[in-house]
Design a protein around this motif. Structure first.
Motif, PDB file in Angstrom:
ATOM      1  N   ASN A   8      -7.162  -2.664  -9.277  1.00  0.00           N
ATOM      2  CA  ASN A   8      -5.948  -2.737  -8.471  1.00  0.00           C
ATOM      3  C   ASN A   8      -5.046  -3.854  -8.992  1.00  0.00           C
ATOM      4  O   ASN A   8      -5.248  -5.025  -8.723  1.00  0.00           O
ATOM      5  N   GLU A  65     -11.596   9.562   9.425  1.00  0.00           N
ATOM      6  CA  GLU A  65     -12.722   8.678   9.730  1.00  0.00           C
ATOM      7  C   GLU A  65     -13.441   9.087  11.007  1.00  0.00           C
ATOM      8  O   GLU A  65     -14.587   8.751  11.209  1.00  0.00           O
ATOM      9  N   GLN A  77       4.481 -12.984  -6.622  1.00  0.00           N
ATOM     10  CA  GLN A  77       4.139 -12.949  -5.207  1.00  0.00           C
ATOM     11  C   GLN A  77       2.709 -13.420  -5.088  1.00  0.00           C
ATOM     12  O   GLN A  77       1.855 -12.997  -5.859  1.00  0.00           O
ATOM     13  N   ARG A  87      15.639 -10.707   2.699  1.00  0.00           N
ATOM     14  CA  ARG A  87      15.436 -11.076   1.304  1.00  0.00           C
ATOM     15  C   ARG A  87      16.674 -10.769   0.464  1.00  0.00           C
ATOM     16  O   ARG A  87      17.090 -11.560  -0.362  1.00  0.00           O
ATOM     17  N   VAL A 119      -1.996  -4.665  -8.343  1.00  0.00           N
ATOM     18  CA  VAL A 119      -1.160  -5.398  -7.393  1.00  0.00           C
ATOM     19  C   VAL A 119      -1.927  -6.619  -6.875  1.00  0.00           C
ATOM     20  O   VAL A 119      -1.430  -7.745  -6.883  1.00  0.00           O
ATOM     21  N   TYR A 156      -0.235  -9.865   3.630  1.00  0.00           N
ATOM     22  CA  TYR A 156       0.646  -9.702   4.792  1.00  0.00           C
ATOM     23  C   TYR A 156       1.437  -8.400   4.696  1.00  0.00           C
ATOM     24  O   TYR A 156       1.617  -7.691   5.686  1.00  0.00           O
ATOM     25  N   SER A 157       1.905  -8.075   3.492  1.00  0.00           N
ATOM     26  CA  SER A 157       2.739  -6.878   3.344  1.00  0.00           C
ATOM     27  C   SER A 157       1.943  -5.599   3.577  1.00  0.00           C
ATOM     28  O   SER A 157       2.509  -4.525   3.743  1.00  0.00           O
ATOM     29  N   MET A 158       0.616  -5.712   3.579  1.00  0.00           N
ATOM     30  CA  MET A 158      -0.205  -4.516   3.828  1.00  0.00           C
ATOM     31  C   MET A 158      -0.304  -4.202   5.310  1.00  0.00           C
ATOM     32  O   MET A 158      -0.793  -3.137   5.693  1.00  0.00           O
ATOM     33  N   THR A 159       0.127  -5.125   6.176  1.00  0.00           N
ATOM     34  CA  THR A 159      -0.155  -4.939   7.590  1.00  0.00           C
ATOM     35  C   THR A 159       0.588  -3.772   8.212  1.00  0.00           C
ATOM     36  O   THR A 159       0.209  -3.297   9.254  1.00  0.00           O
ATOM     37  N   ARG A 160       1.667  -3.292   7.595  1.00  0.00           N
ATOM     38  CA  ARG A 160       2.316  -2.131   8.204  1.00  0.00           C
ATOM     39  C   ARG A 160       1.441  -0.895   8.038  1.00  0.00           C
ATOM     40  O   ARG A 160       1.281  -0.118   8.968  1.00  0.00           O
ATOM     41  N   ARG A 161       0.894  -0.707   6.830  1.00  0.00           N
ATOM     42  CA  ARG A 161       0.036   0.456   6.637  1.00  0.00           C
ATOM     43  C   ARG A 161      -1.377   0.120   7.107  1.00  0.00           C
ATOM     44  O   ARG A 161      -1.808   0.538   8.140  1.00  0.00           O
ATOM     45  N   LYS A 162      -2.081  -0.664   6.322  1.00  0.00           N
ATOM     46  CA  LYS A 162      -3.440  -1.035   6.705  1.00  0.00           C
ATOM     47  C   LYS A 162      -3.929  -1.982   5.641  1.00  0.00           C
ATOM     48  O   LYS A 162      -3.724  -1.724   4.453  1.00  0.00           O
ATOM     49  N   VAL A 163      -4.548  -3.087   6.048  1.00  0.00           N
ATOM     50  CA  VAL A 163      -5.054  -4.005   5.042  1.00  0.00           C
ATOM     51  C   VAL A 163      -6.226  -3.318   4.344  1.00  0.00           C
ATOM     52  O   VAL A 163      -7.182  -2.890   4.972  1.00  0.00           O
ATOM     53  N   SER A 164      -6.109  -3.205   3.028  1.00  0.00           N
ATOM     54  CA  SER A 164      -7.093  -2.429   2.288  1.00  0.00           C
ATOM     55  C   SER A 164      -8.429  -3.168   2.209  1.00  0.00           C
ATOM     56  O   SER A 164      -8.467  -4.383   2.100  1.00  0.00           O
ATOM     57  N   ARG A 217     -12.463  -0.537   9.774  1.00  0.00           N
ATOM     58  CA  ARG A 217     -12.948  -1.880  10.045  1.00  0.00           C
ATOM     59  C   ARG A 217     -13.784  -1.911  11.309  1.00  0.00           C
ATOM     60  O   ARG A 217     -14.097  -2.964  11.826  1.00  0.00           O
ATOM     61  N   LYS A 256     -12.785   3.385   4.970  1.00  0.00           N
ATOM     62  CA  LYS A 256     -11.764   2.346   5.043  1.00  0.00           C
ATOM     63  C   LYS A 256     -11.770   1.634   6.387  1.00  0.00           C
ATOM     64  O   LYS A 256     -11.053   0.663   6.568  1.00  0.00           O
ATOM     65  N   TYR A 287       6.234 -17.690   1.185  1.00  0.00           N
ATOM     66  CA  TYR A 287       6.950 -16.497   1.632  1.00  0.00           C
ATOM     67  C   TYR A 287       8.453 -16.635   1.420  1.00  0.00           C
ATOM     68  O   TYR A 287       9.125 -15.709   0.989  1.00  0.00           O
ATOM     69  N   ASP A 336      -8.354   0.534  13.867  1.00  0.00           N
ATOM     70  CA  ASP A 336      -9.672   0.150  14.358  1.00  0.00           C
ATOM     71  C   ASP A 336      -9.939   0.722  15.733  1.00  0.00           C
ATOM     72  O   ASP A 336     -11.013   1.234  16.016  1.00  0.00           O
ATOM     73  N   GLU A 376       0.826  -1.217   0.000  1.00  0.00           N
ATOM     74  CA  GLU A 376       0.000   0.000   0.000  1.00  0.00           C
ATOM     75  C   GLU A 376       0.859   1.265   0.000  1.00  0.00           C
ATOM     76  O   GLU A 376       0.588   2.185   0.762  1.00  0.00           O
ATOM     77  N   PHE A 392       6.701  -5.742   0.532  1.00  0.00           N
ATOM     78  CA  PHE A 392       7.181  -6.317   1.787  1.00  0.00           C
ATOM     79  C   PHE A 392       6.571  -5.557   2.959  1.00  0.00           C
ATOM     80  O   PHE A 392       5.945  -4.517   2.771  1.00  0.00           O
ATOM     81  N   ALA A 393       6.764  -6.099   4.175  1.00  0.00           N
ATOM     82  CA  ALA A 393       6.078  -5.513   5.329  1.00  0.00           C
ATOM     83  C   ALA A 393       7.014  -4.847   6.322  1.00  0.00           C
ATOM     84  O   ALA A 393       6.581  -4.071   7.154  1.00  0.00           O
ATOM     85  N   ASP A 423      -0.981  -2.262  13.303  1.00  0.00           N
ATOM     86  CA  ASP A 423      -2.037  -1.707  12.458  1.00  0.00           C
ATOM     87  C   ASP A 423      -3.440  -1.838  13.054  1.00  0.00           C
ATOM     88  O   ASP A 423      -4.380  -1.245  12.546  1.00  0.00           O
TER      89      ASP A 423
END
Lengths: 403, 272
Positions: B51, A258, B216, A89, B53, B223-231, B34, B32, B208, A235, A51, A80-81, A231
């Motif tokens: 999208n 929000e 990928q 990697r 990606v 999983y890679s979205m978890t730093r920002r926010k899972v869309s 949850r 956005k 992984y 919420d 993202e 990547f996260a 993250d």
């Protein structure tokens, strides 16, 4: 059955082709520059945070699609996260990338271990847009290896309906009045940074004593903390489940959009600032195409679209000019001088300091949980003995049954 | 007592399906968030299909699942037939070796496969590319045991003289396998296929470690979205996948019921 399978395969293969490609056609300064690799079947491998790039064809620019259309270079985009994941990697040698976007301290580590290519700035004319504030940074003093992509600060996001005092210090996260309403970072470096700033230490202190004292602070804070999160914070803060939390400025803006009750402040003691920069790792197969990609990311329109999508702050002066007035003047995205002067980067800590930090962090997290450290191994041994016992009893029984 | 068991039943059902329900519910959320529902919209479904990606990683996931499952079914069925005709001691040993990858923690399998591929590339000089080749090889590897375990029981149930009888009646060995053995064990093959396919779809850890710079799978993207926010587009995608799975199950059951009716009627007609 066979027909069904073939039909299914055909659908799968055509998946991304279904997307309607409505090209916004970004204006680029030097159209001719991007034509070099046209029709040569060149591809580059880009590895970015999840993202972390504008990709919505309908509302803004789909950056990768635009780049492919403009240059004829195919972009293999993966995500990547965490910085540490990226490091693993690159070190494992399994995959070779042409573009990666790590954060400041990780870039320092990459440079020290000779894992990055030097950039040829002649191929990246748009590097002229980089805000001088973000040149000659400690992690890359001569700007040889990286071009800044985004930056931001850490501050406190709080719910104005649940907090009645003015928040301007990290002390608020240690305030017993907000018992059970405080969230904390769930990774050691970020969490320690807050305690260190509160005590007036540097974020990059090596002094074992100072690290230990910071850990003591975190232990003191623990009973007040509702949860250690990353993250999930979105919420919890948006839903009004917690009153106070530390987080990144850009993400705080997302939360505030929000929930109107939320506000954000960078405490007076100073804070952590970060930069994510674009680099080319060693082993890149097509360095020039990669530099073309970097140049494209620095195009004002592209950089502005990315910043709008991500919500962090931009180090690109021309992109900054393209932002709307409200964002430009936002003290959250672009804090005043005096706050920035007190903000610090993370450096890559020496091994023993970070090892001590990790160890103390485990202590903080597991403090006051009502069992001894022997309990888990004892439990495991118990389980093993139990299953062996069952098997022995069963085999004895079986033998008895036969005879 | 009866009431209590009914309450317990609904409690279990709620526990199983509430998460999916919540996910579907929030895929229609305007914002956005949850946790706060701000209004109904189909926006996330629309955005999902633009999208690239997410769509690319979904495609990668499906391609790898289909290819690796087909190979795993072929290899696994052949292996099951081989194991079935072994003597008791050999069979026991081979079965233990087959069980091992299933019991083995996935992370060990993932890391060891990665080390093997790197070793092959750097030390032996086999130019294997991280990406599709390694992902498919890894998925075939962990799928084979599931196919074997599904096919073997069917082989055990089968009368082993059927094959010999077919040969006596003039079949070539290949014909005998194709026309006699395979139809007998086909339920096992199909369930092995489905199991391998699902495991391949939602495998995260092994993929992984073995995904490369060019490909990928969907779980890694999420999983890679978890730093920002899972869309929320992921909610929309999950809803679609759930709907497809439900549809497949319903169709399969209807077909099954029809077939049963058909055979029953046939049997009825014959007995007359």
């Amino acid at each position: 059955m066979k027909k069904l399978l073939i039909a299914a395969l055909a659908v799968i293969m055509s998946l991304p082709l279904v997307t309607v490609k409505a090209f916004a056609q970004v204006k680029v300064e030097d159209q001719a520059y991007y034509q070099k690799f046209k029709g040569q079947n060149v591809s580059i491998n880009v590895h970015n945070w999840g993202e972390y790039i504008s990709n919505d064809a309908q509302e803004s620019i789909d950056v990768n699609a635009e780049f492919e259309a403009l240059t004829g270079i195919k972009v293999n985009y993966t995500t990547f996260a965490s910085n540490e994941e990226l490091y693993a990697r690159l070190k494992s040698g399994g995959a070779s990338y042409d573009i990666v976007i790590p954060s400041d301290y990780m870039i320092a580590k990459f440079i020290r271990e000779d894992m990055l290519e030097q950039l040829n700035l002649n191929n990246i004319p748009n590097s002229k847009y980089t805000n001088p504030q973000f040149t000659g940074m400690e992690y890359d003093p001569e700007d040889k290896y990286s071009i800044p992509y985004t930056w931001g600060t850490v501050g406190i996001i709080y719910n104005t309906t649940m907090v009645d005092t003015e928040i301007n210090s990290w002390d608020a996260l240690w305030d017993a009045r907000y018992l059970g309403d405080i969230l904390m970072f769930s990774n050691p470096r970020d969490a320690f940074a807050l305690a260190q700033k509160r005590l007036g230490y540097s974020l990059n202190t090596h002094d074992p004593d100072e690290i230990r004292k910071s850990a003591e602070e975190l232990k003191v804070q623990k009973p007040l903390v509702q949860a250690y999160v990353m993250d999930e914070i979105f919420d919890k803060m948006q839903g009004g489940e917690a009153a106070l939390a530390p987080y990144y400025a850009g993400d705080a803006l997302t939360m505030m959009a929000e929930n109107e009750d939320l506000a954000f402040v960078v405490p007076n003691e100073g804070t952590n600032k970060f930069v994510d920069s674009i680099c080319i790792p060693k082993g890149s197969k097509n360095k020039e195409a990669a530099e073309m990609y970097i140049n494209f990311l620095c195009e004002p329109e592209v950089a502005a679209a990315n910043i709008e999508y991500i919500g962090y702050s931009t180090p690109n002066t021309a992109a900054y000019e393209l932002l709307d007035e409200e964002t430009k003047n936002s003290p959250i995205s672009y804090p005043p001088e005096e706050i920035m002067a007190k903000a610090e980067f993370f450096y890559d800590l020496p091994k023993d300091a970070s090892a001590e930090m990790d160890e103390l962090w485990v202590e903080v997290i597991s403090a006051e949980v009502g069992y001894s450290k022997w309990m888990i191994p004892m439990l495991m041994i118990g389980c093993i003995l139990f299953s062996v016992g069952i098997n022995v009893v069963r085999s004895i029984k079986k033998k008895r049954d036969i005879y | 007592m009866k009431k209590l068991s009914r309450v317990y039943f609904w409690f279990v059902m709620a526990f199983l399906y509430m998460p999916i329900g919540v996910l579907i519910f929030f895929s229609f959320n305007q914002s956005k968030s949850r946790s706060v529902f701000t209004g109904f919209t189909l926006d996330w479904y629309r955005k999902l299909f633009s999208n690239n990606v997410i769509l690319n990683s979904l495609r990668t996931t499906l391609i790898i699942a289909v290819i690796s499952t087909i190979f795993a079914v072929i290899i696994g069925t052949a292996a099951a037939i081989g194991i079935n005709s072994m003597n008791k001691w050999m069979r026991g040993m081979i079965m233990n070796v087959t069980y091992l990858p299933i019991i083995n923690p996935e992370i060990v399998t993932g890391v060891s496969l990665m080390l093997l591929f790197v070793f092959m590339k750097n030390k032996i000089g086999i130019p294997i590319q991280f990406g599709y080749p390694t992902l498919i090889l890894a998925h075939i590897t962990f799928n084979i045991p599931y196919v074997i375990l599904n096919v073997l029981p069917k082989l055990r149930q089968m009368d082993r003289f059927v094959y010999e009888a077919a040969l006596d009646l003039g079949c070539t060995p290949f014909q005998a396998f194709w026309k006699v053995v395979l139809p007998e064990i086909s339920p096992g093959v199909v369930s092995g296929f489905l199991m391998a396919f699902t495991y391949s779809l939602d495998d995260f850890i092994i993929s992984y470690f073995n995904s490369g710079a060019t490909s990928q799978t969907l779980p890694i993207t999420i999983y890679s979205m978890t730093r920002r926010k899972v869309s929320p587009e992921i909610n929309a995608l999950s809803t679609i996948i759930f709907a497809v799975v439900i549809a497949v199950l319903v169709i399969y059951n209807i077909m099954d019921a029809r077939k049963e009716k058909h055979t029953k009627r046939k049997a009825g007609a014959e007995s007359l």
